[in-house]
Design a protein around this motif. Sequence first.
Motif, short mmCIF file in Angstrom:
data_model
loop_
_atom_site.label_atom_id
_atom_site.label_comp_id
_atom_site.label_asym_id
_atom_site.label_seq_id
_atom_site.Cartn_x
_atom_site.Cartn_y
_atom_site.Cartn_z
N ARG A 163 0.77 -1.11 -0.23
CA ARG A 163 0.17 0.01 -0.20
C ARG A 163 0.82 1.18 0.01
O ARG A 163 0.48 2.25 -0.68
CB ARG A 163 -1.02 0.29 1.28
N HIS A 164 2.12 1.32 0.40
CA HIS A 164 2.81 2.41 0.81
C HIS A 164 3.88 2.45 -0.12
O HIS A 164 4.85 3.21 -0.15
CB HIS A 164 3.37 2.57 2.17
N ALA A 165 4.15 1.40 -1.01
CA ALA A 165 5.46 1.06 -1.69
C ALA A 165 5.72 2.25 -2.49
O ALA A 165 4.99 2.58 -3.54
CB ALA A 165 5.54 -0.21 -2.37
N ALA A 166 6.91 2.86 -2.73
CA ALA A 166 7.12 3.94 -3.62
C ALA A 166 7.45 3.51 -5.00
O ALA A 166 7.30 4.08 -6.05
CB ALA A 166 8.53 4.72 -3.06
N ASP A 167 8.02 1.96 -4.94
CA ASP A 167 8.54 1.52 -6.35
C ASP A 167 7.55 0.95 -6.93
O ASP A 167 7.40 0.40 -8.12
CB ASP A 167 9.56 0.67 -6.11
N ARG A 168 6.02 0.82 -6.47
CA ARG A 168 5.03 0.36 -6.93
C ARG A 168 5.13 -1.20 -7.60
O ARG A 168 4.80 -1.67 -8.48
CB ARG A 168 4.63 1.24 -8.11
N ASP A 169 5.91 -1.81 -6.66
CA ASP A 169 6.00 -3.20 -7.19
C ASP A 169 4.79 -4.01 -7.27
O ASP A 169 3.77 -3.78 -6.31
CB ASP A 169 6.92 -4.45 -6.30
N ASP A 170 4.52 -5.14 -7.81
CA ASP A 170 3.33 -6.01 -7.75
C ASP A 170 3.00 -6.75 -6.31
O ASP A 170 3.99 -6.89 -5.76
CB ASP A 170 3.50 -7.11 -8.82
N PHE A 171 1.98 -6.69 -5.99
CA PHE A 171 1.59 -7.30 -4.59
C PHE A 171 2.47 -8.86 -4.56
O PHE A 171 3.04 -8.94 -3.44
CB PHE A 171 0.19 -7.53 -4.34
N GLY A 172 2.36 -9.75 -5.37
CA GLY A 172 3.02 -10.82 -5.52
C GLY A 172 4.40 -10.91 -5.36
O GLY A 172 5.01 -11.79 -4.43
N ASP A 173 5.28 -9.89 -5.66
CA ASP A 173 6.57 -9.62 -5.52
C ASP A 173 6.79 -9.22 -4.28
O ASP A 173 7.77 -9.77 -3.49
CB ASP A 173 7.19 -8.69 -6.62
N VAL A 174 6.06 -8.19 -3.64
CA VAL A 174 6.20 -7.76 -2.53
C VAL A 174 6.04 -9.02 -1.25
O VAL A 174 6.75 -9.20 -0.46
CB VAL A 174 5.45 -6.62 -2.22
N ALA A 175 4.95 -9.75 -1.61
CA ALA A 175 4.52 -10.80 -0.78
C ALA A 175 5.54 -11.75 -0.72
O ALA A 175 5.94 -12.55 0.22
CB ALA A 175 3.23 -11.54 -0.98
N ARG A 176 5.98 -12.30 -1.87
CA ARG A 176 7.23 -13.34 -1.99
C ARG A 176 8.46 -12.82 -1.09
O ARG A 176 9.04 -13.63 -0.31
CB ARG A 176 7.72 -13.63 -3.30
N ARG A 177 8.94 -11.68 -1.21
CA ARG A 177 9.90 -11.13 -0.36
C ARG A 177 9.78 -11.12 0.90
O ARG A 177 10.69 -11.63 1.68
CB ARG A 177 10.33 -9.57 -0.99
N THR A 178 8.60 -10.79 1.09
CA THR A 178 8.28 -10.62 2.74
C THR A 178 8.09 -12.00 3.33
O THR A 178 8.62 -12.28 4.44
CB THR A 178 6.90 -9.88 2.80
N LEU A 179 7.63 -13.07 2.57
CA LEU A 179 7.48 -14.35 2.94
C LEU A 179 9.00 -14.95 3.23
O LEU A 179 9.07 -15.33 4.33
CB LEU A 179 6.76 -15.21 2.03
N ARG A 180 9.92 -14.64 2.54
CA ARG A 180 11.16 -15.18 2.81
C ARG A 180 11.72 -14.32 3.98
O ARG A 180 12.45 -15.14 4.72
CB ARG A 180 12.15 -14.77 1.39
N GLU A 181 11.62 -13.02 4.20
CA GLU A 181 11.89 -12.43 5.32
C GLU A 181 11.28 -13.10 6.55
O GLU A 181 12.04 -13.06 7.57
CB GLU A 181 11.56 -10.91 5.30
#
Length: 189
Positions: A163-181
């Motif tokens: 919701r706040h991403a400046a880079d406007r990545d797709d949700f799936g990309d953000v979610a996969r990175r977050t899941l790894r973290e």
Amino acid sequence: MARWQPHASERLVAAALELFEEQGYEKTTVIEIAERAGLTKSTFFRHFRDKREVLFGRGTVAGLLADGIGAAPAGAGPLDAVAHALDVIGEQVFTPDRREFGARRSAVIAANPELREREALKELGLTAAMTDALKRRGFADLTARVAAELGALACTVAYERWRHAADRDDFGDVARRTLREVQAASASC
């Protein structure tokens, strides 16, 4: 008012969100929402049980998560299946055109204890849906539950970031990175 107009559900959601922002959730009535959307109260109730459901839907995300886990490639591990499900909701629900709505929706929910409670219940429902889907794939109960809990945490954090991403990545990309973290963080505990 016209007897039938297209996109009634979307119009009701937009009208409700505007009114919730303008006058608060508690002070907004179903009749006001329907009138703002140019519809009738009975049309509102054909689409939603109550005014809370306008913000929470009818289990769409839970169903998509379960379906996404079920459709993950054969041999996928539990977190890979969850990642596949997060991709599905990114493609079908958390699309770029919904980013602003998500931020506005979150602000309305944050301002109301009843809505925060409903959001917490929805998150529990998402976790349960993922747990059940993982069990259907043959994973042991505890493995399914842990993967679903990590997936739910990743989904929540990813949604906030998206919701706040400046880079406007797709949700799936953000979610996969977050899941790894999340997975790395849990391994370091």
